[in-house]
Design a protein around this motif. Structure first.
Motif, short mmCIF file in Angstrom:
data_model
loop_
_atom_site.label_atom_id
_atom_site.label_comp_id
_atom_site.label_asym_id
_atom_site.label_seq_id
_atom_site.Cartn_x
_atom_site.Cartn_y
_atom_site.Cartn_z
N GLY A 27 0.81 -1.22 0.00
CA GLY A 27 0.00 0.00 0.00
C GLY A 27 0.84 1.26 0.00
O GLY A 27 0.55 2.22 -0.72
N LEU A 28 1.91 1.27 0.79
CA LEU A 28 2.79 2.43 0.83
C LEU A 28 3.49 2.63 -0.51
O LEU A 28 3.66 3.76 -0.98
N ALA A 29 3.89 1.53 -1.13
CA ALA A 29 4.53 1.63 -2.45
C ALA A 29 3.56 2.19 -3.49
O ALA A 29 3.93 3.05 -4.31
N GLU A 30 2.31 1.74 -3.45
CA GLU A 30 1.32 2.24 -4.40
C GLU A 30 1.03 3.72 -4.17
O GLU A 30 0.91 4.49 -5.13
N LEU A 31 0.94 4.14 -2.91
CA LEU A 31 0.69 5.55 -2.62
C LEU A 31 1.88 6.41 -3.03
O LEU A 31 1.71 7.52 -3.54
N ASP A 32 3.09 5.89 -2.84
CA ASP A 32 4.28 6.62 -3.25
C ASP A 32 4.30 6.79 -4.77
O ASP A 32 4.58 7.88 -5.28
N ARG A 33 3.97 5.72 -5.47
CA ARG A 33 3.90 5.78 -6.94
C ARG A 33 2.87 6.81 -7.39
O ARG A 33 3.14 7.66 -8.24
N ASP A 34 1.69 6.76 -6.79
CA ASP A 34 0.63 7.68 -7.19
C ASP A 34 0.97 9.13 -6.83
O ASP A 34 0.58 10.06 -7.54
N GLY A 35 1.71 9.32 -5.73
CA GLY A 35 2.17 10.67 -5.39
C GLY A 35 3.11 11.22 -6.45
O GLY A 35 3.06 12.41 -6.79
N GLU A 36 3.96 10.35 -6.99
CA GLU A 36 4.86 10.77 -8.06
C GLU A 36 4.08 11.10 -9.32
O GLU A 36 4.38 12.08 -10.01
N VAL A 37 3.06 10.32 -9.62
CA VAL A 37 2.20 10.61 -10.79
C VAL A 37 1.54 11.98 -10.62
O VAL A 37 1.51 12.78 -11.56
N LEU A 38 1.04 12.25 -9.44
CA LEU A 38 0.40 13.55 -9.18
C LEU A 38 1.39 14.69 -9.37
O LEU A 38 1.06 15.72 -9.96
N ARG A 39 2.61 14.51 -8.90
CA ARG A 39 3.64 15.54 -9.07
C ARG A 39 3.88 15.81 -10.55
O ARG A 39 3.95 16.96 -10.99
N LEU A 40 3.97 14.74 -11.35
CA LEU A 40 4.19 14.90 -12.78
C LEU A 40 3.00 15.56 -13.47
O LEU A 40 3.17 16.36 -14.38
N PHE A 41 1.78 15.22 -13.05
CA PHE A 41 0.59 15.88 -13.58
C PHE A 41 0.67 17.39 -13.33
O PHE A 41 0.37 18.20 -14.20
N ASN A 42 1.06 17.76 -12.11
CA ASN A 42 1.17 19.18 -11.77
C ASN A 42 2.22 19.88 -12.61
O ASN A 42 2.02 21.01 -13.06
N TYR A 43 3.35 19.22 -12.83
CA TYR A 43 4.39 19.80 -13.68
C TYR A 43 3.87 20.02 -15.09
O TYR A 43 4.16 21.03 -15.73
N ARG A 44 3.11 19.07 -15.60
CA ARG A 44 2.58 19.21 -16.96
C ARG A 44 1.64 20.41 -17.07
O ARG A 44 1.70 21.18 -18.02
N VAL A 45 0.77 20.56 -16.08
CA VAL A 45 -0.16 21.70 -16.09
C VAL A 45 0.63 23.01 -16.02
O VAL A 45 0.35 23.96 -16.77
N ALA A 46 1.62 23.08 -15.16
CA ALA A 46 2.43 24.30 -15.04
C ALA A 46 3.17 24.58 -16.34
O ALA A 46 3.24 25.74 -16.79
N TRP A 47 3.71 23.55 -16.97
CA TRP A 47 4.42 23.71 -18.25
C TRP A 47 3.48 24.24 -19.33
O TRP A 47 3.83 25.14 -20.08
N GLN A 48 2.26 23.68 -19.38
CA GLN A 48 1.30 24.14 -20.39
C GLN A 48 0.93 25.60 -20.15
O GLN A 48 0.83 26.39 -21.10
N MET A 49 0.72 25.96 -18.90
CA MET A 49 0.36 27.34 -18.59
C MET A 49 1.51 28.28 -18.96
O MET A 49 1.27 29.38 -19.47
N ALA A 50 2.75 27.87 -18.72
CA ALA A 50 3.90 28.70 -19.07
C ALA A 50 4.00 28.91 -20.58
O ALA A 50 4.51 29.93 -21.03
N ARG A 51 3.48 27.97 -21.35
CA ARG A 51 3.48 28.08 -22.82
C ARG A 51 2.27 28.85 -23.34
O ARG A 51 2.10 29.00 -24.54
N GLY A 52 1.38 29.29 -22.44
CA GLY A 52 0.21 30.05 -22.85
C GLY A 52 -0.99 29.18 -23.20
O GLY A 52 -1.97 29.68 -23.73
N VAL A 53 -0.91 27.89 -22.90
CA VAL A 53 -2.01 26.96 -23.17
C VAL A 53 -2.90 26.92 -21.94
O VAL A 53 -2.41 26.88 -20.81
N VAL A 54 -4.21 26.92 -22.15
CA VAL A 54 -5.14 26.76 -21.04
C VAL A 54 -5.44 25.26 -20.92
O VAL A 54 -6.14 24.70 -21.77
#
Length: 135
Positions: A27-54
């Motif tokens: 369970g801890l391994a799965e939560l750690d994995r999913d936390g990393e996925v969430l971090r990457l999702f956030n980076y993608r949103v920030a990257w898109q916003m920096a490029r002027g994409v909504v």
């Protein structure tokens, strides 16, 4: 934090360490994995916003995934604590000062705050996947 990690590693269940239980480690391994996925999702949103994409779909997807992950995290922590996790703040035997039970209940509100998850799933389907609107 590091201090909390040490306490989890010392916690005992049925004469053994909680951390040695296979379901806990998995369970801890799965939560750690999913936390990393969430971090990457956030980076993608920030990257898109920096490029002027909504990023309608990506931001909605990130919020849905994150709010449900936080619920799973707190629910898992309560399962590890067993019945002791249900003690409320101020009770003598409450692990983590009884805050875990409160946090679990508070995280349920995340599915509504910032947009209801069901509505945001429609945004992902429409804007991100080109699917038709749900009924």
């Amino acid at each position: 934090t590091r201090g909390k990690q040490i306490r989890v590693q010392r916690a005992r269940l049925d004469g053994g360490l909680v951390i040695d239980q296979p379901w806990v480690r998995r369970g801890l391994a799965e939560l750690d994995r999913d936390g990393e996925v969430l971090r990457l999702f956030n980076y993608r949103v920030a990257w898109q916003m920096a490029r002027g994409v909504v990023p309608y779909a990506e931001a909605s997807m990130t919020k849905v995934f994150g709010s449900e992950l936080y619920q799973r995290m707190h629910g898992f922590a309560l399962r590890m604590m067993g019945l002791l996790g249900e003690f409320e703040p101020g009770e003598d035997f409450a692990p983590a000062g009884g805050k875990m039970e409160r946090e679990y209940l508070a995280k349920m509100l995340l599915t509504f705050g910032g947009g209801a998850n069901e509505v945001l799933r429609d945004v992902v389907a429409l804007a991100g996947l080109g699917m038709p609107r749900s009924r």
